[in-house]
Design an enzyme around this catalytic site. Structure first.
Site, PDB file in Angstrom:
ATOM      1  N   TRP A  55       0.834  -1.203   0.000  1.00  0.00           N
ATOM      2  CA  TRP A  55       0.000   0.000   0.000  1.00  0.00           C
ATOM      3  C   TRP A  55       0.868   1.251   0.000  1.00  0.00           C
ATOM      4  O   TRP A  55       0.977   1.980   0.979  1.00  0.00           O
ATOM      5  CB  TRP A  55      -0.963  -0.037   1.201  1.00  0.00           C
ATOM      6  N   ASP A  67       4.252  -6.215  -9.362  1.00  0.00           N
ATOM      7  CA  ASP A  67       2.963  -6.630  -8.830  1.00  0.00           C
ATOM      8  C   ASP A  67       1.844  -6.275  -9.823  1.00  0.00           C
ATOM      9  O   ASP A  67       1.893  -5.230 -10.472  1.00  0.00           O
ATOM     10  CB  ASP A  67       2.751  -5.882  -7.496  1.00  0.00           C
ATOM     11  N   GLU A  81       3.647 -10.217 -12.355  1.00  0.00           N
ATOM     12  CA  GLU A  81       2.556 -11.087 -11.900  1.00  0.00           C
ATOM     13  C   GLU A  81       1.421 -11.066 -12.923  1.00  0.00           C
ATOM     14  O   GLU A  81       0.795 -10.029 -13.133  1.00  0.00           O
ATOM     15  CB  GLU A  81       2.039 -10.585 -10.548  1.00  0.00           C
TER      16      GLU A  81
END
Ligand code: NAG
Ligand code: NAG
Ligand code: NAG
Ligand code: NAG
Ligand code: NAG
Length: 535
Positions: free
Chosen positions: A103, A229, A253
Site C-alpha cells: 500500500w 505486482d 505477476e
C-alpha cells in the site's frame, strides 16, 4: 486510450533487443529464489516467541533478515525476492495494516517499519558479499488510501508522492469484468477497506516519472531484479518501457492459467519472465486427485506458446495463494511438490515457510511469521530443499547450458511424473509421485542414463548401475520422490559421501510389484535388470 497491439509489438522489438543481451536474464536463470515477506521473516532481535495478529504488523525487519541469511544460504538459495521497500500508508483499515508493503504512499522514502536506509544498505552489502541476488517487489498499478466503503472513495491526492494530483489517475470505477481488458486495467481493484487508486500508466508523464523512479531505485540500492505486482492490470505498452528503464531482469505477476494469456507477455516482448501460474494449477491438482498428464500437457503448450519458459518462475506457494499444505497435509506429497519446483525447467521460487510445511489457508493466514518454526534447519523439507538446491546448483556449475536444456518427460500418468534434464554425465533424472506417505512399495524402470553408468539416488544416498539401455530401476516406498545423478557428478558436492546399494526396501509390502515401463524408451534393447521385471 489503450494502444494497439501493433504499437506494443514495435515497442517490444526495440526493448528486447537491448534486454536480451543484458546480463540479467541468463544469470537469473541460474538462480534459485527464496521469497521473503519482510514483516514475517525475522525480527531485529531474532526472537522467536513474538506472537502477532495475521492482519497487523509482526515486526520483521531488514536487519532481522540480514542477521538470518545463513538460514537461506544454507538451504542453497542464490537469490531472494522481498516485499516492496517504499513507504506505505499508516492507517489502520478495515482490512488491516500495510505490513505486506503493497500500500504505497511515497515512492521516494523507504518504509521505516522495515528499518532505516542504512539498515537496508547494510542488507544489500551483505547480500553482495554472499553473492545472493536481490529481487524487489514493486507496485505500478495503483496507490492506496484507506477507504470507508462509501462510493466513490474520497481520496486526498495531495498525500501521494509523486503523483499528487487527480489527473494522474483513472476516474473511479470498480473492476467488475475479469474478461474485459479495459475494465480490469483501468478500473480500481478490490475497493474494500482500502481504495487502490488506479494510475494512468498510459499517460506519458506517468510513464516517464515511473521510469525515472525505478531507474533511481535500482541504482540507489543495487537491485538485481524486480517482481512487478499486478502486471496484468496495467496497459501493455507501459511494461516494456518500465522494464527497460529498470535495466534489470523483471518478472511480472500475470495471474492466469490460460496459456495464451500468459505467453503473450513474452511473445509481444512485454515482460522477460513471469511466475509460472500455468503449471501452478495443474500441479496442485495432480497431488489432489488429478493427473500429472495435465501438468505435462500445459508444459507442452507453454513450450510452444511462450518464448522462454526457462525464465518463468516455478512455484507451488506464494503470499497470495493458500499454502500447498492447507489442502493436503501429507509430508511426502509436499516433498514431491518441492522436488518438482527445484528440478523442473524455470527459476525455482520457494516462499518462506514452505520449507517448514506451514499450512495457512487464504490471505492473510498464508503469511505466518517464520519464527514460529524456530528456524528449524532439521525440518524434513528444509533438509530436502538444501539437497535439491545442491543438485541443481552443481549441475549448473558443471554445465552452463543446463538451465537452457529442455527437460524430457520420461513418464507421466496419474501417479508418477519422471523427467530428465541436462546432458552427458550431467543429467538429473527425477521421479515424483502423488501416492503420499500411505503409498506402498512400487518400482518402475526409467531410461535416461548412459549404458552401464554408475548413478546415485541422492535423497537416500543409494547407488546403482544403469543397464545397457541406460535404464535404472527405481524403488518407491511411502510416496517419497527420487532423484538420480551420475556418480561422477557428485564429487566435491558434499552430497552422499557414502552410499549403499539401491535395492527394494525391507518391510511392509502392500502394493509391491507393479511394473511401469517408461514409454517406448526401452525399445528392443531391454536386457539385464530391466528385463527381470517383465515377467
Ligand atoms: C510509485 O511508483 C509506482 C510505480 O512503480 C506507482 O504504481 C505508484 O503508484 C507510485 N506511488 C506513488 C505514491 O507515487
Ligand atoms: C466491486 O465489484 C465486485 C464484483 O467484481 C463486488 O463484489 C464488490 O462488492 C464491488 N465493490 C464495490 C465497492 O462496489
Ligand atoms: C536515489 O538517491 C538520490 C540521492 O540520494 C535521491 O535524491 C533519490 O530520491 C533516490 N531515489 C529513490 C527512488 O530512492
Ligand atoms: C518470440 O518468438 C516468436 C516466434 O519465434 C518471434 O516471432 C518473436 O519475435 C519473439 N518475441 C520476442 C520478444 O523475442
Ligand atoms: C493420485 O492420483 C490418483 C489418480 O488420479 C488418485 O486416485 C489418487 O487419489 C491420488 N493420490 C493422492 C494422494 O491424491
Amino acid at each position: 486510450m489503450k494502444g494497439s497491439i501493433l504499437s506494443a509489438v514495435s515497442a517490444a522489438a526495440l526493448t528486447f533487443s537491448g534486454l536480451a543481451s543484458a546480463a540479467g536474464i541468463e544469470e537469473w536463470k541460474t538462480r534459485s529464489v527464496y521469497q521473503v515477506m519482510t514483516d514475517r521473516y525475522a525480527r531485529t532481535d531474532g526472537s522467536t516467541d513474538h506472537e502477532c495478529e495475521a492482519h497487523l504488523f509482526c515486526g520483521g525487519t531488514w536487519k532481522g533478515l540480514m542477521n538470518k541469511l545463513d538460514y537461506i544460504q544454507d538451504m542453497g538459495f542464490t537469490a531472494i525476492q522481498i516485499s516492496p521497500i517504499v513507504k506505505n500508508i499508516e492507517e489502520h483499515t478495515a482490512v488491516g495494516d500495510a505490513y505486506h508493503g503493497y500500500w504505497v504512499e511515497d515512492n521516494y522514502s523507504l518504509n521505516d517499519k522495515f528499518g532505516t536506509e542504512k539498515e537496508f544498505k547494510d542488507l544489500v552489502a551483505e547480500l553482495k558479499k554472499r553473492d545472493i541476488f536481490l529481487m524487489v517487489d514493486v507496485v505500478v498499478n495503483n496507490m492506496v488510501q484507506g477507504f470507508d466503503n462509501v462510493i466513490p472513495p474520497k481520496i486526498d491526492y495531495s498525500r501521494f508522492n509523486p503523483f499528487d494530483d487527480k489527473k494522474y489517475f483513472h476516474p473511479y470505477c470498480n473492476v467488475t469484468d475479469w474478461e474485459d481488458t479495459q475494465n480490469y486495467q483501468d478500473c480500481w481493484l478490490y475497493p474494500y477497506g482500502v481504495a487502490l487508486a488506479d494510475l494512468k500508466t498510459e499517460d506519458p508523464a506517468v510513464v516517464s516519472e515511473l521510469g525515472n523512479w525505478v531507474k533511481e531505485l535500482v541504482s540507489n540500492y543495487s537491485i538485481d531484479g524486480l517482481r512487478i505486482d499486478a502486471a496484468k492490470h496495467v496497459n501493455d505498452e507501459f511494461l516494456p518501457k518500465f522494464v527497460e528503464a529498470a535495466g534489470v531482469f523483471s518478472w511480472g505477476e500475470v495471474l492466469t492459467g490460460v496459456t495464451n494469456d500468459m505467453c503473450r507477455y513474452q511473445t509481444l516482448g512485454l515482460l522477460p519472465g513471469m511466475p509460472n501460474y500455468l503449471e501452478y494449477y495443474p500441479l496442485n491438482e495432480a497431488f489432489n486427485g488429478g493427473s500429472f498428464t495435465d501438468v505435462t500437457k500445459i508444459k507442452n503448450e507453454a513450450a510452444t506458446g511462450c518464448n522462454d519458459t526457462f525464465a518463468l518462475g516455478s512455484f507451488v506457494e506464494n503470499h497470495d495463494m493458500p499454502r500447498f499444505a492447507s489442502r493436503n497435509q501429507d509430508l511426502a506429497i509436499a516433498k514431491n511438490a518441492m522436488a518438482y519446483i527445484l528440478l523442473n525447467d524455470g527459476i525455482p521460487t520457494v516462499y518462506q515457510g514452505q520449507e517448514q510445511h506451514f499450512k495457512g489457508g487464504e490471505t492473510p493466514f498464508n503469511r505466518e511469521p517464520l519464527w514460529e518454526s524456530k528456524y528449524n534447519t532439521e525440518a524434513p523439507l528444509y533438509v530436502l530443499t538444501s539437497k535439491l538446491n545442491k543438485v541443481r546448483n552443481n549441475a549448473i556449475k558443471r554445465d552452463e547450458n543446463y538451465v537452457d536444456s529442455k527437460s524430457e518427460v520420461l513418464k507421466a500418468d496419474t501417479n508418477y511424473l519422471c523427467q530428465k534434464k541436462g546432458s552427458g554425465d550431467n543429467v538429473v533424472v527425477w521421479c515424483i509421485t502423488n501416492k503420499s506417505s500411505q503409498g506402498g512399495k512400487d518400482r518402475i524402470s526409467i531410461a535416461g542414463f548412459e549404458a552401464a553408468e554408475e548413478v546415485v539416488e541422492v535423497l537416500g544416498c543409494k547407488h546403482n548401475q544403469a543397464d545397457v539401455a541406460g535404464s535404472v530401476t527405481i524403488y518407491f516406498n511411502k510416496g517419497e520422490p527420487k532423484v538420480y545423478v551420475s556418480a561422477a557428478a557428485l564429487k566435491g558436492t558434499g552430497l552422499c559421501p557414502e552410499t549403499v546399494p539401491d535395492v527394494e526396501e525391507e518391510g511392509d509390502d502392500s502394493g509391491a510389484g507393479v511394473l511401469g515401463v517408461s514409454g517406448g524408451l526401452l525399445a528392443a534393447a531391454v536386457v539385464g535388470s530391466a528385463a527381470m521385471f517383465l515377467a
